[in-house]
Design a protein around this motif. Structure first.
Motif, PDB file in Angstrom:
ATOM      1  N   LEU A  46       0.839  -1.195   0.000  1.00  0.00           N
ATOM      2  CA  LEU A  46       0.000   0.000   0.000  1.00  0.00           C
ATOM      3  C   LEU A  46       0.874   1.246   0.000  1.00  0.00           C
ATOM      4  CD1 LEU A  46       0.393   0.818   3.200  1.00  0.00           C
ATOM      5  CD2 LEU A  46      -1.432  -0.837   3.534  1.00  0.00           C
ATOM      6  N   ILE A  47       0.212   2.374  -0.033  1.00  0.00           N
ATOM      7  CA  ILE A  47       0.910   3.656   0.035  1.00  0.00           C
ATOM      8  C   ILE A  47       0.713   4.241   1.427  1.00  0.00           C
ATOM      9  CG2 ILE A  47       0.986   6.020  -0.806  1.00  0.00           C
ATOM     10  CD1 ILE A  47       2.219   4.081  -2.754  1.00  0.00           C
ATOM     11  N   ASP A  48       1.827   4.494   2.129  1.00  0.00           N
ATOM     12  CA  ASP A  48       1.786   5.226   3.392  1.00  0.00           C
ATOM     13  C   ASP A  48       1.736   6.716   3.075  1.00  0.00           C
ATOM     14  OD1 ASP A  48       1.936   3.116   5.251  1.00  0.00           O
ATOM     15  OD2 ASP A  48       4.110   2.985   5.025  1.00  0.00           O
ATOM     16  N   GLU A  89       1.872 -11.653 -11.073  1.00  0.00           N
ATOM     17  CA  GLU A  89       0.945 -11.030 -12.017  1.00  0.00           C
ATOM     18  C   GLU A  89      -0.495 -11.052 -11.510  1.00  0.00           C
ATOM     19  OE1 GLU A  89       1.304  -9.266 -14.823  1.00  0.00           O
ATOM     20  OE2 GLU A  89       3.442  -9.285 -14.354  1.00  0.00           O
ATOM     21  N   GLN A  90      -0.822 -12.015 -10.645  1.00  0.00           N
ATOM     22  CA  GLN A  90      -2.177 -12.093 -10.114  1.00  0.00           C
ATOM     23  C   GLN A  90      -2.463 -11.023  -9.062  1.00  0.00           C
ATOM     24  OE1 GLN A  90      -3.611 -16.492  -9.848  1.00  0.00           O
ATOM     25  NE2 GLN A  90      -1.411 -16.546  -9.406  1.00  0.00           N
ATOM     26  N   SER A  91      -1.477 -10.180  -8.781  1.00  0.00           N
ATOM     27  CA  SER A  91      -1.629  -9.133  -7.771  1.00  0.00           C
ATOM     28  C   SER A  91      -2.426  -7.932  -8.273  1.00  0.00           C
ATOM     29  CB  SER A  91      -0.250  -8.639  -7.301  1.00  0.00           C
ATOM     30  OG  SER A  91       0.520  -9.688  -6.759  1.00  0.00           O
ATOM     31  N   TRP A  92      -2.514  -7.756  -9.598  1.00  0.00           N
ATOM     32  CA  TRP A  92      -3.106  -6.538 -10.148  1.00  0.00           C
ATOM     33  C   TRP A  92      -4.631  -6.598 -10.130  1.00  0.00           C
ATOM     34  CZ3 TRP A  92      -0.118  -2.422 -11.081  1.00  0.00           C
ATOM     35  CH2 TRP A  92       1.266  -2.631 -11.203  1.00  0.00           C
ATOM     36  N   THR A  93      -5.258  -5.458  -9.849  1.00  0.00           N
ATOM     37  CA  THR A  93      -6.710  -5.350  -9.789  1.00  0.00           C
ATOM     38  C   THR A  93      -7.137  -4.000 -10.330  1.00  0.00           C
ATOM     39  OG1 THR A  93      -8.614  -5.265  -8.281  1.00  0.00           O
ATOM     40  CG2 THR A  93      -6.522  -4.508  -7.412  1.00  0.00           C
ATOM     41  N   ASP A  94      -8.407  -3.889 -10.703  1.00  0.00           N
ATOM     42  CA  ASP A  94      -8.946  -2.607 -11.149  1.00  0.00           C
ATOM     43  C   ASP A  94      -9.403  -1.733  -9.984  1.00  0.00           C
ATOM     44  OD1 ASP A  94      -8.498  -3.171 -13.833  1.00  0.00           O
ATOM     45  OD2 ASP A  94     -10.437  -4.178 -14.070  1.00  0.00           O
ATOM     46  N   LEU A 114       3.052 -11.730  -3.662  1.00  0.00           N
ATOM     47  CA  LEU A 114       1.650 -11.844  -4.054  1.00  0.00           C
ATOM     48  C   LEU A 114       0.874 -10.863  -3.201  1.00  0.00           C
ATOM     49  CD1 LEU A 114      -0.678 -13.218  -5.587  1.00  0.00           C
ATOM     50  CD2 LEU A 114      -0.792 -14.886  -3.709  1.00  0.00           C
ATOM     51  N   THR A 115       0.321  -9.837  -3.853  1.00  0.00           N
ATOM     52  CA  THR A 115      -0.336  -8.768  -3.122  1.00  0.00           C
ATOM     53  C   THR A 115      -1.589  -8.351  -3.882  1.00  0.00           C
ATOM     54  OG1 THR A 115       0.032  -6.628  -2.055  1.00  0.00           O
ATOM     55  CG2 THR A 115       1.086  -6.953  -4.200  1.00  0.00           C
ATOM     56  N   ARG A 116      -2.072  -7.162  -3.646  1.00  0.00           N
ATOM     57  CA  ARG A 116      -3.234  -6.622  -4.366  1.00  0.00           C
ATOM     58  C   ARG A 116      -3.002  -5.137  -4.562  1.00  0.00           C
ATOM     59  NH1 ARG A 116      -8.383  -8.196  -5.761  1.00  0.00           N
ATOM     60  NH2 ARG A 116     -10.097  -6.663  -5.608  1.00  0.00           N
ATOM     61  N   ILE A 117      -2.726  -4.746  -5.789  1.00  0.00           N
ATOM     62  CA  ILE A 117      -2.468  -3.344  -6.102  1.00  0.00           C
ATOM     63  C   ILE A 117      -3.276  -2.935  -7.320  1.00  0.00           C
ATOM     64  CG2 ILE A 117      -0.208  -3.097  -5.029  1.00  0.00           C
ATOM     65  CD1 ILE A 117       1.079  -3.717  -7.697  1.00  0.00           C
ATOM     66  N   GLY A 118      -3.696  -1.672  -7.330  1.00  0.00           N
ATOM     67  CA  GLY A 118      -4.517  -1.165  -8.410  1.00  0.00           C
ATOM     68  C   GLY A 118      -3.711  -0.777  -9.642  1.00  0.00           C
ATOM     69  N   ARG A 119      -4.393  -0.740 -10.782  1.00  0.00           N
ATOM     70  CA  ARG A 119      -3.763  -0.273 -12.022  1.00  0.00           C
ATOM     71  C   ARG A 119      -3.878   1.260 -12.066  1.00  0.00           C
ATOM     72  NH1 ARG A 119      -3.314  -5.061 -14.910  1.00  0.00           N
ATOM     73  NH2 ARG A 119      -4.808  -6.677 -14.276  1.00  0.00           N
ATOM     74  N   GLU A 137       1.032   5.998  13.958  1.00  0.00           N
ATOM     75  CA  GLU A 137      -0.296   5.401  14.047  1.00  0.00           C
ATOM     76  C   GLU A 137      -0.959   5.576  12.677  1.00  0.00           C
ATOM     77  OE1 GLU A 137      -2.579   7.406  16.994  1.00  0.00           O
ATOM     78  OE2 GLU A 137      -2.242   9.403  16.167  1.00  0.00           O
ATOM     79  N   TYR A 138      -1.918   4.686  12.337  1.00  0.00           N
ATOM     80  CA  TYR A 138      -2.398   4.623  10.968  1.00  0.00           C
ATOM     81  C   TYR A 138      -3.926   4.654  10.863  1.00  0.00           C
ATOM     82  CZ  TYR A 138       2.347   2.907   9.977  1.00  0.00           C
ATOM     83  OH  TYR A 138       3.697   2.770   9.858  1.00  0.00           O
ATOM     84  N   ASP A 139      -4.417   5.236   9.755  1.00  0.00           N
ATOM     85  CA  ASP A 139      -5.799   5.095   9.309  1.00  0.00           C
ATOM     86  C   ASP A 139      -5.740   4.411   7.945  1.00  0.00           C
ATOM     87  OD1 ASP A 139      -6.935   6.419  11.506  1.00  0.00           O
ATOM     88  OD2 ASP A 139      -6.577   8.372  10.580  1.00  0.00           O
ATOM     89  N   PHE A 140      -6.519   3.334   7.772  1.00  0.00           N
ATOM     90  CA  PHE A 140      -6.380   2.495   6.588  1.00  0.00           C
ATOM     91  C   PHE A 140      -7.567   2.589   5.643  1.00  0.00           C
ATOM     92  CE2 PHE A 140      -3.814   0.461   9.863  1.00  0.00           C
ATOM     93  CZ  PHE A 140      -2.637   0.176   9.185  1.00  0.00           C
ATOM     94  N   ALA A 141      -7.283   2.463   4.339  1.00  0.00           N
ATOM     95  CA  ALA A 141      -8.286   2.215   3.306  1.00  0.00           C
ATOM     96  C   ALA A 141      -7.780   1.003   2.530  1.00  0.00           C
ATOM     97  CB  ALA A 141      -8.444   3.429   2.397  1.00  0.00           C
ATOM     98  N   ILE A 142      -8.240  -0.184   2.916  1.00  0.00           N
ATOM     99  CA  ILE A 142      -7.642  -1.434   2.468  1.00  0.00           C
ATOM    100  C   ILE A 142      -8.634  -2.286   1.688  1.00  0.00           C
ATOM    101  CG2 ILE A 142      -6.577  -3.601   3.222  1.00  0.00           C
ATOM    102  CD1 ILE A 142      -4.788  -1.285   3.757  1.00  0.00           C
ATOM    103  N   ASP A 143      -8.152  -2.860   0.592  1.00  0.00           N
ATOM    104  CA  ASP A 143      -8.880  -3.863  -0.177  1.00  0.00           C
ATOM    105  C   ASP A 143      -7.983  -5.100  -0.222  1.00  0.00           C
ATOM    106  OD1 ASP A 143     -10.755  -5.025  -2.035  1.00  0.00           O
ATOM    107  OD2 ASP A 143      -9.357  -4.510  -3.639  1.00  0.00           O
ATOM    108  N   TRP A 144      -8.463  -6.244   0.300  1.00  0.00           N
ATOM    109  CA  TRP A 144      -7.578  -7.399   0.409  1.00  0.00           C
ATOM    110  C   TRP A 144      -8.255  -8.682  -0.060  1.00  0.00           C
ATOM    111  CZ3 TRP A 144      -3.090  -8.936  -0.159  1.00  0.00           C
ATOM    112  CH2 TRP A 144      -2.625 -10.173   0.313  1.00  0.00           C
ATOM    113  N   ALA A 145      -7.831  -9.167  -1.216  1.00  0.00           N
ATOM    114  CA  ALA A 145      -8.288 -10.452  -1.747  1.00  0.00           C
ATOM    115  C   ALA A 145      -7.203 -10.966  -2.684  1.00  0.00           C
ATOM    116  CB  ALA A 145      -9.598 -10.298  -2.505  1.00  0.00           C
ATOM    117  N   VAL A 146      -6.840 -12.240  -2.539  1.00  0.00           N
ATOM    118  CA  VAL A 146      -5.820 -12.847  -3.392  1.00  0.00           C
ATOM    119  C   VAL A 146      -6.220 -14.280  -3.735  1.00  0.00           C
ATOM    120  CG1 VAL A 146      -3.811 -11.491  -2.663  1.00  0.00           C
ATOM    121  CG2 VAL A 146      -4.521 -13.476  -1.310  1.00  0.00           C
TER     122      VAL A 146
END
Length: 298
Positions: A12-14, A72-77, A47-52, A94-103
């Motif tokens: 993700l992006i911090d 290559e299976q890490s990419w998502t729309d 193996l992660t989940r990152i947007g295009r 300390e963090y506030d998150f906006a996370i999408d997680w599926a692999v």
């Protein structure tokens, strides 16, 4: 050569709040571990989940620049996940998150190490997939399984559920590393050595607890060992635990005898302390290369 280390987990992006405005840095605990391992000279696939999107491209560029590869299976729309980090006075965050997680489930044949942890271990729907891959790796008899819970209370769910997930994952693991903050959240009624023994009772052969400036302690071949932290001027602590984790995995890859030899285990703890110390001495999750660690130890 195909990568022989698989890291599964969030990238993700911090977004770091500073006096001069927001600063965006590539982060995510598993992604940081993948980068740290690659900088130690290991062949790593993430193996992660990152947007295009530009943020996803930024993550991919940094991971690739380190020498690791993005599955290559890490990419998502979907948009790339973010974590807004606010630095405290002591340099911690300390963090506030906006996370999408599926692999997807992936094969483990031919791997020497499978590593995961953090949000990936707890957040559905990806968490169930991660648990399946860990069990397959443990059952293979050829891949080491390593784990760092890196607890994010806002995302892991109810304590009882999160503790059960962690215990299940630890039962598949050979090596578990956690921070003192993780230990306090998971086991609020146990002392530090009790936490080490509790986790070891699930099955891991090595359990390590990091304590920031107070150093680290690990339960290994000859019982509990302690090492001091590297004395440095702290820029921030972002990525420190991930650098420590990457170093421990690197030591296990370099010489699996750390699981049986007390001296090698202590040497691995010391090397990890140096690796983490270098990381906190500079801004963001920026783990050192093998050459930098070797030079500091020398």
């Amino acid at each position: 050569m195909d990568p022989d280390v698989l890291v599964i987990g969030e990238a993700l992006i911090d977004i770091v709040d500073t006096d001069d405005g927001d600063r965006e840095l590539v982060g995510g605990s598993p992604a940081n571990v993948a980068v740290g391992l690659a900088r130690q000279g290991h062949d790593v696939r993430l193996l992660t989940r990152i947007g295009r999107d530009p943020r996803g491209e930024s993550i991919a560029a940094q991971v690739s620049a380190s020498g690791a590869t993005i599955d290559e299976q890490s990419w998502t729309d979907a948009p790339t996940s973010t974590a807004r980090a606010r630095l405290r006075a002591d340099g911690s965050a300390e963090y506030d998150f906006a996370i999408d997680w599926a692999v997807p489930t992936v094969p483990v044949a031919g791997l020497r190490v499978v590593h995961t942890g953090s949000i990936a271990l707890f957040l559905e729907p990806g968490a169930s997939t991660v648990a399946t891959v860990l069990r397959a790796a443990a059952d293979s008899g050829s891949a080491l399984v390593t784990l760092d819970p890196n607890i994010r209370p806002a995302l892991v769910g109810a304590h009882e559920t999160a503790l059960a997930r962690f215990a299940q994952a630890a039962a598949s693991a050979d090596l578990v590393k956690l921070s003192d903050e993780d230990a306090q959240w998971l086991y609020p009624d146990l002392g530090e050595e009790q936490v080490l023994h509790q986790i070891a009772s699930y099955g891991p052969r090595l359990v390590v607890l990091t304590r920031g400036r107070s150093g680290a302690m690990g339960l290994g071949p000859a019982g509990v060992a302690e090492v001091a932290a590297l004395p440095v001027t702290v820029a921030d602590t972002i990525g420190a635990g991930d650098a420590y984790m990457a170093s421990l995995i690197s030591s296990a890859l370099d010489d699996p005898a750390i699981f049986e030899d007390p001296d090698l285990f202590v040497a691995a703890l010391h090397r990890a302390a140096v690796t983490a110390g270098i990381t906190v001495s500079r801004a963001g999750a920026n783990p050192p290369t093998r050459a930098e660690v070797d030079a500091r130890i020398a």
